[in-house]
Design a protein around this motif. Structure first.
Motif, PDB file in Angstrom:
ATOM      1  N   CYS A 432      -8.217 -15.459  75.037  1.00 50.99           N
ATOM      2  CA  CYS A 432      -9.624 -16.903  75.977  1.00 50.99           C
ATOM      3  C   CYS A 432      -9.858 -15.238  77.446  1.00 50.99           C
ATOM      4  N   VAL A 433     -10.626 -16.117  77.294  1.00 54.73           N
ATOM      5  CA  VAL A 433     -11.366 -15.431  78.389  1.00 54.73           C
ATOM      6  C   VAL A 433     -10.818 -15.547  79.611  1.00 54.73           C
ATOM      7  N   GLY A 434     -10.714 -14.108  80.258  1.00 51.44           N
ATOM      8  CA  GLY A 434      -9.538 -14.071  81.409  1.00 51.44           C
ATOM      9  C   GLY A 434      -8.258 -13.499  80.489  1.00 51.44           C
ATOM     10  N   GLY A 435      -7.972 -13.370  78.912  1.00 58.65           N
ATOM     11  CA  GLY A 435      -6.756 -13.136  78.329  1.00 58.65           C
ATOM     12  C   GLY A 435      -6.871 -11.362  78.816  1.00 58.65           C
ATOM     13  N   THR A 436      -5.075 -11.609  78.488  1.00 60.82           N
ATOM     14  CA  THR A 436      -4.702  -9.610  78.930  1.00 60.82           C
ATOM     15  C   THR A 436      -4.668  -9.308  77.154  1.00 60.82           C
ATOM     16  N   LEU A 437      -5.734  -8.136  77.111  1.00 59.23           N
ATOM     17  CA  LEU A 437      -4.378  -7.447  76.097  1.00 59.23           C
ATOM     18  C   LEU A 437      -3.819  -6.127  76.504  1.00 59.23           C
ATOM     19  N   VAL A 438      -2.540  -5.997  75.505  1.00 56.60           N
ATOM     20  CA  VAL A 438      -2.116  -4.371  75.912  1.00 56.60           C
ATOM     21  C   VAL A 438      -1.682  -3.880  74.805  1.00 56.60           C
ATOM     22  N   VAL A 439      -2.260  -2.910  74.274  1.00 57.74           N
ATOM     23  CA  VAL A 439      -1.598  -1.847  73.627  1.00 57.74           C
ATOM     24  C   VAL A 439      -1.837  -0.366  73.874  1.00 57.74           C
ATOM     25  N   LEU A 440      -0.160  -0.464  72.431  1.00 59.57           N
ATOM     26  CA  LEU A 440       0.120   1.129  72.833  1.00 59.57           C
ATOM     27  C   LEU A 440      -0.818   2.235  71.895  1.00 59.57           C
ATOM     28  N   LEU A 441      -1.363   3.006  72.327  1.00 59.32           N
ATOM     29  CA  LEU A 441      -1.586   4.327  70.883  1.00 59.32           C
ATOM     30  C   LEU A 441      -1.174   5.476  71.398  1.00 59.32           C
ATOM     31  N   SER A 442      -1.445   6.197  70.064  1.00 61.20           N
ATOM     32  CA  SER A 442      -1.149   7.664  70.368  1.00 61.20           C
ATOM     33  C   SER A 442      -2.507   8.056  70.632  1.00 61.20           C
ATOM     34  N   PRO A 443      -2.330   9.752  71.709  1.00 62.49           N
ATOM     35  CA  PRO A 443      -3.001  10.385  72.075  1.00 62.49           C
ATOM     36  C   PRO A 443      -4.423  10.589  70.785  1.00 62.49           C
ATOM     37  N   GLN A 444      -4.720  10.399  69.999  1.00 63.64           N
ATOM     38  CA  GLN A 444      -5.607  10.463  69.139  1.00 63.64           C
ATOM     39  C   GLN A 444      -6.700   8.991  68.899  1.00 63.64           C
ATOM     40  N   LEU A 445      -5.603   8.407  68.403  1.00 61.49           N
ATOM     41  CA  LEU A 445      -6.228   7.198  68.927  1.00 61.49           C
ATOM     42  C   LEU A 445      -6.586   6.336  70.003  1.00 61.49           C
ATOM     43  N   SER A 446      -5.893   6.733  71.090  1.00 57.16           N
ATOM     44  CA  SER A 446      -7.008   6.347  72.272  1.00 57.16           C
ATOM     45  C   SER A 446      -8.028   7.169  72.720  1.00 57.16           C
ATOM     46  N   CYS A 447      -8.462   8.601  72.144  1.00 53.39           N
ATOM     47  CA  CYS A 447      -9.920   9.003  71.914  1.00 53.39           C
ATOM     48  C   CYS A 447     -11.173   8.185  71.646  1.00 53.39           C
ATOM     49  N   VAL A 448     -10.671   8.040  70.243  1.00 51.21           N
ATOM     50  CA  VAL A 448     -11.302   6.328  69.598  1.00 51.21           C
ATOM     51  C   VAL A 448     -11.209   5.115  69.982  1.00 51.21           C
ATOM     52  N   LEU A 449     -10.683   4.528  70.531  1.00 53.51           N
ATOM     53  CA  LEU A 449     -10.725   3.462  71.732  1.00 53.51           C
ATOM     54  C   LEU A 449     -11.694   4.006  72.711  1.00 53.51           C
ATOM     55  N   LYS A 450     -11.802   5.014  73.242  1.00 53.46           N
ATOM     56  CA  LYS A 450     -12.646   4.998  74.422  1.00 53.46           C
ATOM     57  C   LYS A 450     -14.221   5.229  74.013  1.00 53.46           C
ATOM     58  N   LYS A 451     -13.958   6.247  72.488  1.00 54.42           N
ATOM     59  CA  LYS A 451     -15.477   6.556  72.129  1.00 54.42           C
ATOM     60  C   LYS A 451     -15.597   4.554  71.956  1.00 54.42           C
ATOM     61  N   LEU A 452     -15.432   4.229  70.849  1.00 58.62           N
ATOM     62  CA  LEU A 452     -15.176   2.020  70.855  1.00 58.62           C
ATOM     63  C   LEU A 452     -16.150   2.067  71.804  1.00 58.62           C
ATOM     64  N   LEU A 453     -15.122   2.159  72.439  1.00 58.62           N
ATOM     65  CA  LEU A 453     -15.508   1.157  74.348  1.00 58.62           C
ATOM     66  C   LEU A 453     -16.786   2.240  74.826  1.00 58.62           C
ATOM     67  N   ASP A 515       4.074  11.697  72.556  1.00 52.30           N
ATOM     68  CA  ASP A 515       4.225  10.397  73.156  1.00 52.30           C
ATOM     69  C   ASP A 515       3.139   9.735  73.699  1.00 52.30           C
ATOM     70  N   GLY A 516       2.791   7.929  73.980  1.00 52.29           N
ATOM     71  CA  GLY A 516       1.887   7.202  73.601  1.00 52.29           C
ATOM     72  C   GLY A 516       1.389   6.707  75.168  1.00 52.29           C
ATOM     73  N   LEU A 517       0.481   5.870  74.907  1.00 52.49           N
ATOM     74  CA  LEU A 517      -0.590   5.790  75.765  1.00 52.49           C
ATOM     75  C   LEU A 517      -0.554   3.795  75.501  1.00 52.49           C
ATOM     76  N   ILE A 518      -0.228   3.145  76.531  1.00 48.86           N
ATOM     77  CA  ILE A 518      -0.564   2.234  76.684  1.00 48.86           C
ATOM     78  C   ILE A 518      -1.441   1.939  77.606  1.00 48.86           C
ATOM     79  N   HIS A 519      -2.621   0.409  76.682  1.00 53.07           N
ATOM     80  CA  HIS A 519      -4.263   0.699  77.362  1.00 53.07           C
ATOM     81  C   HIS A 519      -4.326  -0.798  77.935  1.00 53.07           C
ATOM     82  N   LYS A 520      -4.231  -1.607  79.288  1.00 52.08           N
ATOM     83  CA  LYS A 520      -4.164  -3.025  79.347  1.00 52.08           C
ATOM     84  C   LYS A 520      -5.673  -3.219  79.586  1.00 52.08           C
ATOM     85  N   TYR A 521      -6.243  -3.753  79.685  1.00 53.56           N
ATOM     86  CA  TYR A 521      -7.547  -4.635  78.927  1.00 53.56           C
ATOM     87  C   TYR A 521      -7.654  -6.407  79.777  1.00 53.56           C
TER      88      TYR A 521
END
Length: 526
Positions: A432-453, A515-521
């Motif tokens: 929902c609007v205002g909702g929170t997304l928290v994902v744990l990714l590897s450093p490599q997947l974090s690079c992919v996520l950054k590119k996508l956004l 290591d992992g990277l926790i992203h919050k959106y």
């Protein structure tokens, strides 16, 4: 359940100084937790550890979720300064003067440790007594009901004869009334037995706590002579760890040898490497010198309510805390695995509901066993489905928390980089609007996520993910760009559907070997 019997906090004169170890990246979570749950004072953070003072009872301190291990703090000091050219005799002298300190401090610390162990033992015995009594009462009630059922069956067989239609109706009516009365009497008996059980458990717990308090008071009244007598036969073991450049000057074995000889001479203790009564942990680095006594045999991170382990429990708890769960919220984990995140969140937030989704039958089976083991069947539900096509209405959940599989232990046959756009798109759709997304990714997947956004929107500078913060330099950028080019043609539509996700924070945490990277959106209006 002990809050009405054991006071949750002590007075100012019983403030205890602790420190906890924490995984890399977890220190900030632990700092916030001790402040919020324990009203801790003098909180100090160093790499891998958090030091604090609290008057909270020991069973509350042991309930910390972000900590790995708990110690009673003996000494905190500046680093021991020495070089590779320092002679062995001078090295030993420096270690003795810096680490051993005053005899009274050691006696006081050991008495505090003994008192805390007594409190833990009282809590454990009270829980055992309550559980045992409850089981006994249930057994007696079951036996009584079984006996009554047999008697009723026997009586009914003796009295079996032919009734007329009117007599039969009258008999059934009387039988219903008897059943009602029996049910009411049964409820009264159950309530009475529950009250007896509760009273018994409460009295026993009060007696345990009172006995523990008397013992502590007697020890305090006897003074130093009693302290000397109580600790003269203590067996101990030194557990030392040296790090940084200091480790090139002195080894852990040498430090343990000097400490062992010094304590034996200072207090009359005996070294026992196999089965000591007391273990003393020594941490020496280029930044600090730390001494402590472990307060629990097992790490706090070992959860008693989880049967099959998956993601490390401390990381799962941290991810749930970032989701900012409120009463009445609906939380979904679209790749729940064995359900660790859901169980940690459900234990912390009693008034929320949780749904775990996974496509793997084996994982769902283990998750179901974990949920039953944690007694959370009423609030945590499971569903077999793909994370690429969640069977949920749009904007129907308040938070999505997910650990995307990666690494040797948890990797899947699916190419996660190719699937990431569609998975994120589904997460955003159900959120929902205002909702929170928290994902744990590897450093490599974090690079992919950054590119996508970056292809969908370019937010303000303060809202972008800092490359140094998430460790982009540790990724293979060329590999990430290749992955992006492979999915750009087939997933351009999916990448456009995650434009409402606005980055809040990214935290690097240690998962052990990797290591992992926790992203919050946060989801914002389109």
């Amino acid at each position: 359940m002990f809050s009405n019997i054991i006071t949750e906090t002590r007075g100012e004169d019983t403030m205890v100084r602790y420190y906890c170890t924490a995984g890399n990246g977890m220190e900030s979570f632990l700092v916030e937790e001790v402040k919020k749950k324990l009203a801790a004072r003098d909180v100090h953070q160093i790499p891998g550890k958090v030091l604090f003072s609290s008057s909270a009872t020991i069973h509350r301190v042991c309930d910390l979720k972000a900590a790995e291990r708990l110690f009673l703090l003996l000494k905190q000091d500046s680093p021991v300064g020495m070089s590779t050219h320092t002679s062995p005799a001078k090295t030993a002298s420096m270690l003795r003067s810096r680490l051993l300190g005053d005899r009274r401090q050691w006696l006081s610390a050991v008495m505090t440790w003994s008192r805390l162990q007594g409190e833990l033992a009282a809590s454990r015995s009270a829980v055992t007594a309550s559980t045992t009594q409850g089981v006994r009462e249930k057994g007696r009630e079951s036996e009584r009901q079984s006996d009554e059922g047999k008697k009723c069956l026997q009586e009914s067989r003796k009295r079996s004869y032919t009734f007329t239609a009117e007599e039969s109706d009258e008999k059934r009516q009387r039988g219903r009334e008897q059943i009602r009365r029996h049910a009411l009497e049964k409820d009264d008996d159950v309530k009475e037995s529950e009250e007896v059980c509760a009273t018994y458990s409460k009295k026993e717990l009060e007696q345990n706590v009172e006995s523990c308090s008397k013992n502590m008071k007697n020890m305090d009244d006897l003074g130093e002579d009693a302290s000397l007598e109580s600790v003269e036969n203590v067996s101990f073991r030194i557990n030392c760890k040296c790090s940084g450049s200091l480790s090139r000057c002195v080894g852990a074995q040498e430090v343990s040898k000097v400490m062992g000889a010094g304590l034996s001479k200072l207090l009359g203790w005996k070294a026992d490497l196999k089965n000591p009564k007391l273990e003393i942990s020594v941490f020496l680095s280029d930044d600090y010198c730390l001494l402590g006594i472990p307060l629990t045999r097992l790490p706090l991170a070992n959860r008693s309510y989880i049967k099959s382990t998956g993601l490390r429990s401390t990381i799962a708890w941290a991810m749930a805390s970032l989701a900012q769960i409120q009463p009445g919220f609906c939380i979904v984990d679209p790749m729940c695995g064995v359900g660790t995140i859901l169980i940690e969140a459900a234990n912390e937030h009693k008034a929320a509901c949780f749904l775990g989704v996974d496509i793997d039958d084996g994982q769902l089976q283990k998750a179901d066993e974990n949920i039953a083991f944690a007694e959370l069947q009423g609030r945590v539900h499971l569903l077999k489905a793909s994370s690429k096509a969640l069977p949920l209405p749009s904007a129907s959940v308040d938070a999505v928390v997910c650990d995307l599989p990666f690494g040797r232990k948890f990797s899947t046959r699916v190419n996660m980089a190719d699937s990431l756009p569609l998975i994120l798109s589904e997460m955003e759709r159900v959120l929902c609007v205002g909702g929170t997304l928290v994902v744990l990714l590897s450093p490599q997947l974090s690079c992919v996520l950054k590119k996508l956004l970056s292809h969908t929107h370019s937010g303000p500078k303060g809202n972008k993910e800092d490359e140094s913060q998430i460790g982009i330099k540790n990724c293979l950028v060329s590999s990430s760009e290749q992955q992006i080019s492979q999915i750009k043609s087939s997933s351009s539509q999916e990448t456009l559907t995650i434009s409402s996700l606005r980055h809040q924070t990214t935290l690097r945490v240690s998962l052990g070997a990797i290591d992992g990277l926790i992203h919050k959106y946060i989801k914002t209006p389109d």
